[in-house]
Write a protein that holds these residues in place. Structure first.
Motif, short mmCIF file in Angstrom:
data_model
loop_
_atom_site.label_atom_id
_atom_site.label_comp_id
_atom_site.label_asym_id
_atom_site.label_seq_id
_atom_site.Cartn_x
_atom_site.Cartn_y
_atom_site.Cartn_z
N PRO A 61 -30.64 41.05 44.72
CA PRO A 61 -31.88 42.06 44.52
C PRO A 61 -32.39 43.06 44.14
O PRO A 61 -33.27 43.63 43.01
CB PRO A 61 -32.91 39.99 44.77
CG PRO A 61 -31.96 39.60 45.61
CD PRO A 61 -30.33 40.20 45.72
N GLN A 62 -32.18 43.43 45.19
CA GLN A 62 -32.52 44.96 44.65
C GLN A 62 -31.74 46.19 44.23
O GLN A 62 -32.80 47.07 43.79
CB GLN A 62 -32.80 45.67 46.61
CG GLN A 62 -33.68 44.83 47.53
CD GLN A 62 -33.73 45.02 49.17
OE1 GLN A 62 -32.69 45.16 49.56
NE2 GLN A 62 -34.94 45.58 49.54
N HIS A 63 -31.23 45.71 43.95
CA HIS A 63 -29.97 46.33 43.44
C HIS A 63 -30.30 46.31 41.77
O HIS A 63 -30.73 47.00 40.98
CB HIS A 63 -28.83 46.12 43.72
CG HIS A 63 -27.28 46.78 44.77
ND1 HIS A 63 -27.54 48.04 45.10
CD2 HIS A 63 -27.01 46.23 45.49
CE1 HIS A 63 -27.31 48.46 46.10
NE2 HIS A 63 -27.08 47.47 46.93
N VAL A 64 -30.37 44.64 41.71
CA VAL A 64 -30.69 44.39 40.45
C VAL A 64 -32.44 44.76 40.35
O VAL A 64 -32.51 45.98 39.09
CB VAL A 64 -30.66 43.09 40.00
CG1 VAL A 64 -31.84 42.55 38.54
CG2 VAL A 64 -29.50 42.97 39.91
N VAL A 69 -16.22 42.52 45.43
CA VAL A 69 -17.91 42.72 45.36
C VAL A 69 -18.02 43.65 43.34
O VAL A 69 -19.11 43.20 42.56
CB VAL A 69 -18.47 43.60 45.54
CG1 VAL A 69 -19.34 44.07 45.20
CG2 VAL A 69 -18.73 42.75 46.96
N VAL A 70 -16.87 44.08 43.39
CA VAL A 70 -16.69 44.74 41.55
C VAL A 70 -16.83 43.98 40.69
O VAL A 70 -17.38 43.59 39.73
CB VAL A 70 -14.98 45.44 41.65
CG1 VAL A 70 -15.76 46.34 40.29
CG2 VAL A 70 -15.38 46.57 42.71
N ILE A 71 -16.12 42.39 40.94
CA ILE A 71 -15.96 41.56 39.60
C ILE A 71 -17.84 40.75 39.93
O ILE A 71 -18.16 40.79 38.58
CB ILE A 71 -14.88 41.22 40.14
CG1 ILE A 71 -13.47 41.42 39.70
CG2 ILE A 71 -15.18 39.48 39.12
CD1 ILE A 71 -12.53 40.46 40.05
N ALA A 72 -17.92 40.72 40.93
CA ALA A 72 -19.55 40.23 40.84
C ALA A 72 -20.78 41.10 40.15
O ALA A 72 -20.98 40.40 39.65
CB ALA A 72 -19.76 39.60 42.23
N GLY A 73 -20.18 42.46 40.69
CA GLY A 73 -21.02 42.83 39.97
C GLY A 73 -21.41 43.16 38.07
O GLY A 73 -22.25 43.06 37.55
N ILE A 74 -19.91 43.38 38.19
CA ILE A 74 -19.61 43.53 36.67
C ILE A 74 -20.57 42.08 35.82
O ILE A 74 -20.97 42.34 34.78
CB ILE A 74 -18.32 43.34 36.16
CG1 ILE A 74 -18.00 44.45 36.70
CG2 ILE A 74 -18.01 43.14 34.45
CD1 ILE A 74 -16.11 44.41 36.09
N ALA A 75 -20.51 40.56 36.63
CA ALA A 75 -20.49 39.47 35.81
C ALA A 75 -22.40 39.59 35.90
O ALA A 75 -22.74 39.22 34.42
CB ALA A 75 -20.29 38.89 36.67
N VAL A 76 -22.95 40.16 37.08
CA VAL A 76 -24.27 40.51 37.21
C VAL A 76 -24.40 41.46 35.97
O VAL A 76 -26.21 41.33 35.10
CB VAL A 76 -25.11 40.66 38.13
CG1 VAL A 76 -26.42 41.26 38.20
CG2 VAL A 76 -24.10 39.81 39.63
N LEU A 90 -27.37 48.60 40.45
CA LEU A 90 -25.88 47.53 40.06
C LEU A 90 -24.33 49.14 39.55
O LEU A 90 -23.39 48.28 40.16
CB LEU A 90 -25.89 47.03 38.76
CG LEU A 90 -27.12 46.15 39.21
CD1 LEU A 90 -27.45 44.94 37.91
CD2 LEU A 90 -26.53 44.33 39.83
N GLY A 91 -24.77 49.72 39.37
CA GLY A 91 -23.64 50.46 38.98
C GLY A 91 -23.41 51.28 39.96
O GLY A 91 -22.14 51.49 39.91
N PHE A 92 -24.12 51.73 40.75
CA PHE A 92 -24.05 52.34 42.19
C PHE A 92 -23.03 50.99 43.47
O PHE A 92 -22.34 51.36 43.90
CB PHE A 92 -25.18 52.71 43.14
CG PHE A 92 -24.94 53.17 44.90
CD1 PHE A 92 -24.07 53.84 44.91
CD2 PHE A 92 -25.70 52.41 45.47
CE1 PHE A 92 -24.23 54.03 46.48
CE2 PHE A 92 -24.80 52.36 47.12
CZ PHE A 92 -24.65 53.06 47.46
N MET A 93 -23.76 50.15 43.46
CA MET A 93 -22.90 48.83 44.14
C MET A 93 -21.56 48.88 44.00
O MET A 93 -21.00 49.04 44.14
CB MET A 93 -23.71 47.38 43.89
CG MET A 93 -23.38 47.00 44.76
SD MET A 93 -24.10 45.15 44.23
CE MET A 93 -23.41 44.29 42.81
N ILE A 94 -21.05 48.62 42.88
CA ILE A 94 -19.75 48.52 41.77
C ILE A 94 -18.93 50.07 42.55
O ILE A 94 -18.05 49.58 43.27
CB ILE A 94 -19.99 48.53 40.52
CG1 ILE A 94 -19.99 46.62 40.34
CG2 ILE A 94 -18.83 49.12 39.87
CD1 ILE A 94 -20.76 46.73 38.62
#
Lengths: 267, 282
Positions: free
Chosen positions: B85-88, B249-256, B234-238
């Motif tokens: 949520p914080q990333h989002v 996490v990369v795939i989960a991030g892309i989905a989000v 989100l970009g930073f997270m991926i």
């Protein structure tokens, strides 16, 4: 009494290319409209009817002569000359009441007074229940009524109507003619209405002005009394059936199509 | 007389056609959403099958279950010092900030282009210069000028959103019906009143469409901008996950990112229906 006066008004559009000649649309029109008169301008396409109205409204400037209101030259549009458009020109982001109140809003009239005045006018045009309706939910006839109410809100001395009933079906159109006549009589303003329909001209006008085309010239200026008969209580269908009406209709048809070439009549 | 006979004929012919006609059979068709849903499920199944057969190493292709678990993990525990949520929120904040800046600059600019020849002459070349540029091309320059803080990201996003807002505002202003303006003038409106009471509301549907398109561009620019310089988002997270080869996490991030893009589109359409219902009612 106020007077809108066309003093030898000409209008020409600039030539399309350098060698071309300017296109003359209206040629030395002399016409006067007083408050209390209902002047209907009729003519074939190309006779400059709408240009004449645009000049009266101040949307266009004449290239020759002057348009004056009580001896003062007309410079641009003004609230004393309200316009009703063919395709209503109502604002879809406002409901019916706010559309009617729009001229008052421009004048800076307060919210409360605006609403009250708009409701009065909606009542006058027979739409007292439609104040909160969205414009696109209204039928064509109702929209024109809102448009007329909006024009009246400006308390104009002259109502300029550009084929306001042209887009309506025949039945609604007939009803709206009687309605328009009643509204005009109550408003005590002067009216200038543009139309294609001879029948409409005879039903509404106290004076009928015929324009001949290419360029638009004043062909005739005829007094008409049928509108007065209807206002006095005669039924529109009786008036239409009378021999005098038929005679006028034939006469006007002859005037309007006097010099028209065959192919145009066929079309 | 002829009229009456004609009428009866019409009625008769009507009666003829009202003989029992074979009711048209409606062919049952599979609804398109169902086909789409089946496609998504099919793709997920192929993915799951490929992962469980270990056609490629799980490091490169984790199974859908692992991705789902890591998604939950992202929400509850987080990744690189922040929860999902914080990333989002960080990402959304930048996009909405960029949008606010772009609207504040773009709408007046579009108004100037649509309403005045001089405005058009001045602003057209600037917009046409900016429009075809990929935002990542000017990102380094913006970072040189305004550092790697929030400002640079908001500026880049706003710049990427500007052209579509300016162009759609200008086209909305140009297509204001002439009668609408003339009506207001005939009621004695000043130029300013015409602009605020007629031109802007009339251009609103077009402006909102521009905003919807801008949100799409802004969102894709944002993720790219965060790949380069950010500490949250989100970009930073991926990007961080990729560096540690945490593929789930990369795939989960892309989905989000995809889901939020869809939600933004839905929100923008709802906004259009709410603020400019007449545009869709016609």
């Amino acid at each position: 009494m106020n007077r809108l006066f066309f003093n030898d008004v000409s209008l020409a559009y600039p030539a399309r290319d350098r060698q071309g000649v300017p296109q003359l649309v209206l040629d030395r029109i002399k016409l006067s409209i007083a408050t209390g008169e209902f002047v209907v301008v009729i003519g074939r396409s190309g006779s400059g009817k709408t240009s004449l109205l645009n000049l009266a409204a101040g949307f266009q400037e004449p290239t020759g002569g002057t348009v004056t209101l009580d001896d003062k030259p007309v410079e641009g549009p003004g609230a004393e000359r309200a316009v009703v458009f063919q395709d209503d020109a109502l604002y879809p982001w406002l409901d019916a009441r706010d559309n009617v109140a729009f001229p008052l809003k421009l004048k800076g009239v307060g919210e409360r007074e605006r609403r009250a005045r708009a409701d009065e006018l909606l009542d006058l045009v027979g739409l007292s229940a439609a104040g909160n309706r969205r414009i696109w939910e209204l039928s064509g006839g109702m929209r024109q009524r809102v448009g007329i109410a909006r024009a009246l809100a400006a308390e104009p001395r002259f109502l300029l109507l550009d084929e306001p009933l042209g887009a309506l079906d025949a039945l609604t159109r007939g009803k709206m003619q009687t309605f328009l006549l009643g509204v005009w009589a109550k408003s005590r303003s002067g009216a200038l209405l543009i139309t294609h329909s001879i029948d409409e001209a005879l039903m509404l006008a106290t004076r009928i002005v015929v324009l001949s085309p290419n360029p638009g010239r004043l062909a005739a200026d005829i007094a008409s009394s049928f509108a007065a008969d209807i206002l006095a209580g005669a039924s529109p269908s009786e008036v239409r059936a009378s021999p005098a009406f038929k005679r006028m209709q034939d006469g006007l048809t002859g005037l309007i199509h006097a010099d028209s070439p065959e192919e145009e009549l066929a079309a | 007389m002829t009229l009456i006979t004609d009428l009866t004929e019409v009625y008769n012919s009507d009666a003829k056609t009202s003989e029992p006609v074979r009711a048209p059979v409606r062919r049952r068709q599979v609804p398109i959403p169902l086909i789409s849903l089946a496609t998504v499920i099919g793709l997920l199944l192929i993915w799951a099958a490929a992962a469980s057969a270990e056609l490629v190493s799980p490091v490169f292709l984790p199974s859908p279950a692992v991705v789902a678990a890591s998604l939950w993990n992202l929400v509850s525990v987080g990744f690189v010092d922040s929860t999902l949520p914080q990333h989002v929120l960080a990402s959304l904040g930048r996009v909405l900030g960029g949008l606010a800046v772009a609207v504040l600059i773009g709408v007046p600019a579009g108004l100037a282009i649509g309403a005045s020849r001089i405005g058009r002459g001045i602003l057209d070349p600037i917009v046409e210069f900016l429009r075809p540029l990929p935002p990542l091309a000017y990102l380094p320059l913006i970072i040189i000028w305004s550092g790697i803080g929030e400002a640079s990201k908001v500026i880049v996003i706003a710049l990427s959103m500007l052209p579509s807002i300016v162009i759609s505002t200008a086209s909305g202003v140009r297509s204001v019906p002439k009668d609408h303006v003339n009506a207001a003038r005939a009621f004695g409106a000043t130029k300013r009143q015409v602009t605020f009471h007629v031109v802007l509301p009339s251009a609103l549907p077009s402006i909102l469409t521009g905003i919807r398109i801008a949100l799409g561009t802004g969102w894709s620019t944002l993720v790219a901008a965060e790949l380069v310089a950010a500490t949250r988002g989100l970009g930073f997270m991926i990007q961080s996950a990729a560096q540690f080869l945490v593929t789930d996490v990369v795939i989960a991030g892309i989905a989000v990112i995809a889901v939020i893009a869809i939600l933004l589109e839905i929100a923008a359409r709802a906004l259009e229906r709410w603020l400019a219902p007449w545009a869709s009612a016609k």
